[in-house]
Motif scaffolding. Sequence first.
Motif, short mmCIF file in Angstrom:
data_model
loop_
_atom_site.label_atom_id
_atom_site.label_comp_id
_atom_site.label_asym_id
_atom_site.label_seq_id
_atom_site.Cartn_x
_atom_site.Cartn_y
_atom_site.Cartn_z
N ARG A 124 0.82 -1.21 0.00
CA ARG A 124 0.00 0.00 0.00
C ARG A 124 0.85 1.26 0.00
O ARG A 124 0.55 2.23 -0.70
CB ARG A 124 -0.93 0.00 1.22
N GLU A 172 0.61 3.97 -2.99
CA GLU A 172 0.26 5.37 -2.76
C GLU A 172 1.26 6.29 -3.45
O GLU A 172 0.89 7.30 -4.06
CB GLU A 172 0.21 5.66 -1.26
N GLN A 173 2.55 5.93 -3.37
CA GLN A 173 3.58 6.74 -4.02
C GLN A 173 3.41 6.72 -5.54
O GLN A 173 3.52 7.76 -6.20
CB GLN A 173 4.97 6.23 -3.66
N GLU A 187 0.38 8.85 -6.59
CA GLU A 187 0.67 10.28 -6.47
C GLU A 187 1.57 10.77 -7.59
O GLU A 187 1.42 11.89 -8.08
CB GLU A 187 1.31 10.56 -5.10
N TYR A 237 -4.20 -2.95 -7.62
CA TYR A 237 -4.28 -1.75 -6.80
C TYR A 237 -5.70 -1.51 -6.28
O TYR A 237 -5.88 -1.19 -5.10
CB TYR A 237 -3.78 -0.53 -7.59
N PHE A 283 -7.18 -0.94 -2.10
CA PHE A 283 -7.86 0.24 -1.55
C PHE A 283 -9.38 0.09 -1.49
O PHE A 283 -10.08 1.07 -1.24
CB PHE A 283 -7.49 1.47 -2.38
N TRP A 300 -8.96 6.66 -0.48
CA TRP A 300 -8.17 6.20 -1.62
C TRP A 300 -8.92 5.42 -2.69
O TRP A 300 -8.44 5.31 -3.82
CB TRP A 300 -7.01 5.33 -1.12
N CYS A 335 -7.83 5.74 -6.49
CA CYS A 335 -7.15 4.60 -7.11
C CYS A 335 -7.88 4.13 -8.36
O CYS A 335 -7.25 3.78 -9.36
CB CYS A 335 -7.04 3.46 -6.10
#
Length: 261
Positions: free
Chosen positions: A65, A69-70, A73, A96, A100, A106, A110
Amino acid sequence: MNAPTTVTKPRVGLFATCLVDLFRPSVGFAAAKLIEQAGCEVHVPMAQTCCGQPAYNTGDKADTRAIAEQVIELFEGFDYVVAPSGSCAGMLKKHYPELFAGDVKWEERCRRFSNKVHELVSFLTDVMFISNVEAKLDGSVTYHDSCSGLRELGIQKQPRKLLSSVEGLELKEMAGSDVCCGFGGTFCVKYSDISNTIVEKKTTAITDTGADMLLAGDMGCLMNMAGKLKREGKTIAVRHVAEVLAGMTDNAPIAGSGKRG
């Protein structure tokens, strides 16, 4: 008098993948060339790392996770996210959202990101509607359908369609082109004996075609098969399909390890 209309090119974030970055950068350059030839603007965020698949496959959801997230972003601002790998694209696109699911912050973010993700050859044919490339290769090739690209993303006809437009290229289909090569990420480490048996059958099928070159769309599979071919003393060249489609075959073929059985 009306001002000239400015055509805005689609902005593509190229997710290079770990194996391309560390072992075969030429695949990343070939991917960028193909995406640009398709009329897009290519961007490669320097802070990108792994897609998180190794951690995900070993059950480490927390680190997966954090990685996901990185990635989101870094890439969510592009029109498309393209990876020269069916397994990495499958991770970003299919797995992914599982990470989430139910997360108020998220989940939707996502989903929007994952909807932009495409494997390279599928992006060229299915999104940008490219039907031919300006490349030449005097020789025969055989193509391996990697498990994730085929089964998660439906990639099978797309590479063959573009390969048929390469001048001088002859495609020789192998028996069981859609059968696993035995790599499977951490599978080949956890179950090395089984993996070796699987790849041995695969290299037999490859050799039986009489093709000069083996192609596929995933570096993990290619390195696994290249290693086994090398250990067997075979001289079949091994390349990522993007290198052939981009006409970038001047560099040496993919090298495989000679350590395993």
